[in-house]
Design an enzyme around this catalytic site. Structure first.
Site, PDB file in Angstrom:
ATOM      1  N   ASP A  37       5.993 -12.218  -9.835  1.00 62.43           N
ATOM      2  CA  ASP A  37       6.515 -12.319 -11.135  1.00 62.43           C
ATOM      3  C   ASP A  37       5.683 -11.137 -11.983  1.00 62.43           C
ATOM      4  O   ASP A  37       4.512 -11.015 -11.526  1.00 62.43           O
ATOM      5  CB  ASP A  37       6.389 -13.713 -11.814  1.00 62.43           C
ATOM      6  CG  ASP A  37       6.921 -13.930 -13.169  1.00 62.43           C
ATOM      7  OD1 ASP A  37       7.763 -12.901 -13.721  1.00 62.43           O
ATOM      8  OD2 ASP A  37       6.692 -14.922 -13.932  1.00 62.43           O
ATOM      9  N   HIS A  54       9.800  -3.168 -11.212  1.00 63.01           N
ATOM     10  CA  HIS A  54      10.459  -3.628  -9.814  1.00 63.01           C
ATOM     11  C   HIS A  54      10.046  -2.576  -8.820  1.00 63.01           C
ATOM     12  O   HIS A  54       9.732  -2.962  -7.455  1.00 63.01           O
ATOM     13  CB  HIS A  54      11.846  -3.959  -9.843  1.00 63.01           C
ATOM     14  CG  HIS A  54      12.177  -5.181 -10.723  1.00 63.01           C
ATOM     15  ND1 HIS A  54      11.576  -6.032 -11.117  1.00 63.01           N
ATOM     16  CD2 HIS A  54      13.097  -4.885 -11.826  1.00 63.01           C
ATOM     17  CE1 HIS A  54      12.296  -6.780 -11.862  1.00 63.01           C
ATOM     18  NE2 HIS A  54      13.217  -5.947 -12.576  1.00 63.01           N
ATOM     19  N   LEU A 148       5.357 -12.553  12.795  1.00 64.00           N
ATOM     20  CA  LEU A 148       5.798 -13.252  11.423  1.00 64.00           C
ATOM     21  C   LEU A 148       7.281 -13.316  11.156  1.00 64.00           C
ATOM     22  O   LEU A 148       8.126 -12.369  11.532  1.00 64.00           O
ATOM     23  CB  LEU A 148       5.198 -12.313  10.455  1.00 64.00           C
ATOM     24  CG  LEU A 148       5.235 -12.521   8.955  1.00 64.00           C
ATOM     25  CD1 LEU A 148       4.434 -13.729   8.535  1.00 64.00           C
ATOM     26  CD2 LEU A 148       5.192 -11.424   8.162  1.00 64.00           C
TER      27      LEU A 148
HETATM   28  C1  FPP Z   1       9.835 -11.083 -11.412  1.00 63.41           C
HETATM   29  O1  FPP Z   1       9.629 -10.113 -12.422  1.00 63.41           O
HETATM   30  C2  FPP Z   1      10.490 -10.041 -10.267  1.00 63.41           C
HETATM   31  C3  FPP Z   1      11.692 -10.069  -9.876  1.00 63.41           C
HETATM   32  C4  FPP Z   1      12.773 -10.858 -10.737  1.00 63.41           C
HETATM   33  C5  FPP Z   1      12.129  -9.335  -8.765  1.00 63.41           C
HETATM   34  C6  FPP Z   1      11.036  -8.868  -7.499  1.00 63.41           C
HETATM   35  C7  FPP Z   1      11.790  -8.036  -6.751  1.00 63.41           C
HETATM   36  C8  FPP Z   1      10.983  -6.870  -6.354  1.00 63.41           C
HETATM   37  C9  FPP Z   1       9.449  -6.917  -6.280  1.00 63.41           C
HETATM   38  C10 FPP Z   1      11.632  -5.694  -5.583  1.00 63.41           C
HETATM   39  C11 FPP Z   1      12.429  -5.911  -4.525  1.00 63.41           C
HETATM   40  C12 FPP Z   1      11.939  -6.979  -3.407  1.00 63.41           C
HETATM   41  C13 FPP Z   1      11.946  -6.991  -2.026  1.00 63.41           C
HETATM   42  C14 FPP Z   1      11.561  -7.836  -1.342  1.00 63.41           C
HETATM   43  C15 FPP Z   1      12.019  -5.586  -1.289  1.00 63.41           C
HETATM   44  P1  FPP Z   1      10.063 -10.032 -13.993  1.00 63.41           P
HETATM   45  O2  FPP Z   1      11.037  -9.134 -14.121  1.00 63.41           O
HETATM   46  O3  FPP Z   1      10.653 -11.415 -14.190  1.00 63.41           O
HETATM   47  O4  FPP Z   1       8.753  -9.875 -14.865  1.00 63.41           O
HETATM   48  P2  FPP Z   1       8.709 -10.220 -16.372  1.00 63.41           P
HETATM   49  O5  FPP Z   1       8.608 -11.904 -16.230  1.00 63.41           O
HETATM   50  O6  FPP Z   1       7.185  -9.551 -16.634  1.00 63.41           O
HETATM   51  O7  FPP Z   1       9.644  -9.835 -17.194  1.00 63.41           O
END
Ligand code: FPP
Length: 262
Positions: A37, A54, A148
């Site tokens: 997050d 992201h 893993l």
């Molecule tokens: C939460 O941050 C994150 C996500 C919803 C997406 C996570 C995805 C990645 C790290 C990239 C792709 C993943 C892989 C496994 C290759 P948020 O956008 O909710 O952050 P915020 O709460 O600060 O708005």
């Protein structure tokens, strides 16, 4: 994988090296699950678009997957996209899907080289067809790996998972003429996406929020929860090592009481 593997990549004399040495290798968590997050906030702090957060988060994914493999963990589960995430702007969703595809295309060889098995947990059939194909290819190519197990939770929801499991379980019971009295916890577990996997011992959440967000609701019944203020794109090996070192200081009682001290 071993202590030597990890020591080989951490700078000598560093805080990381001290953490590696502090870890008890006989009591590692078998399964670590992470709620990634803070990507949006990371981007906002830098006056960038959310999707840049992201994009930056991919480097953290890479580091954590590699470290988990070196540590010799059995299972790592990353929460990449929830059933609720479809509510985000269309461009953000399509960028996340494109990032996933790209990640797999680029990382597949590394996963294979490191004996890592890749799995998707979630309602994969509702994802765009091109993404499904890439994910399926990743799963097929790594199916024989014995190191893993790397689960990506995609279009995942804990309640959706339990609902899917109960539906399939009820269908099987009906088909076999058996009644609901046969259902026990082990049977229900065997219908979850994570059937056959150990439950998470350690659940990590980045960016300081104190929420479960519909993640692995059944499986985290006894997980130790570790929350850090660090935003996901800044999360690296040392944070994972710190989480494991802290986890090892906790006393897990599973509803019982602490054993008497001598
Ligand atoms: C939460 O941050 C994150 C996500 C919803 C997406 C996570 C995805 C990645 C790290 C990239 C792709 C993943 C892989 C496994 C290759 P948020 O956008 O909710 O952050 P915020 O709460 O600060 O708005």
């Amino acid at each position: 994988m071993s202590l030597q593997d990890l020591l080989a990549v951490v700078p000598s004399g560093s805080e990381e090296q001290a953490l590696v040495r502090a870890i008890d290798w006989t009591r590692l968590p078998r399964h670590v699950a992470i709620i990634m997050d803070g990507n949006g906030r990371w981007a906002k702090l830098r006056h960038k678009r959310r999707v840049e957060g992201h994009r930056a988060g991919i480097a953290s994914v890479r580091d954590v997957v590699e470290t988990s493999a070196r540590l010799g963990l059995q299972v790592l589960t990353l929460y990449a996209f929830s059933v609720e995430n479809w509510k985000r702007p269309k461009t953000e969703v399509s960028t996340l899907m494109a990032l996933l595809k790209r990640y797999l295309r680029i990382e597949l060889d590394t996963l294979l080289r490191n004996n890592i098995r890749f799995r998707v947990i979630g309602r994969m059939d509702e994802l765009p067809i091109d993404v499904q194909k890439e994910l399926q290819r990743g799963m097929d190519r790594t199916a024989h790996a014995t190191g893993l197990l790397f689960n990506i939770a995609l279009n995942y929801g804990g309640r959706a998972e339990i609902t899917d499991a109960v539906r399939r379980l009820a269908t099987d019971l009906l088909a076999n003429g058996r009644d609901a009295g046969h259902i026990d916890e082990a049977m229900l577990s065997s219908y979850l996406y994570t059937a056959g996997q150990p439950d998470p011992d350690l659940l990590i959440r980045t960016s300081g929020e104190l929420r479960i967000s519909n993640f692995l609701l059944w499986q985290i019944a006894y997980a130790e929860i570790w929350v850090t203020e660090v935003l996901w794109p800044d999360f690296r090996r040392r944070h994972l090592l710190q989480a494991i070192a802290d986890y090892q200081k906790r006393e897990r009682r599973y509803g019982g009481i602490a054993p008497p001290t001598a």
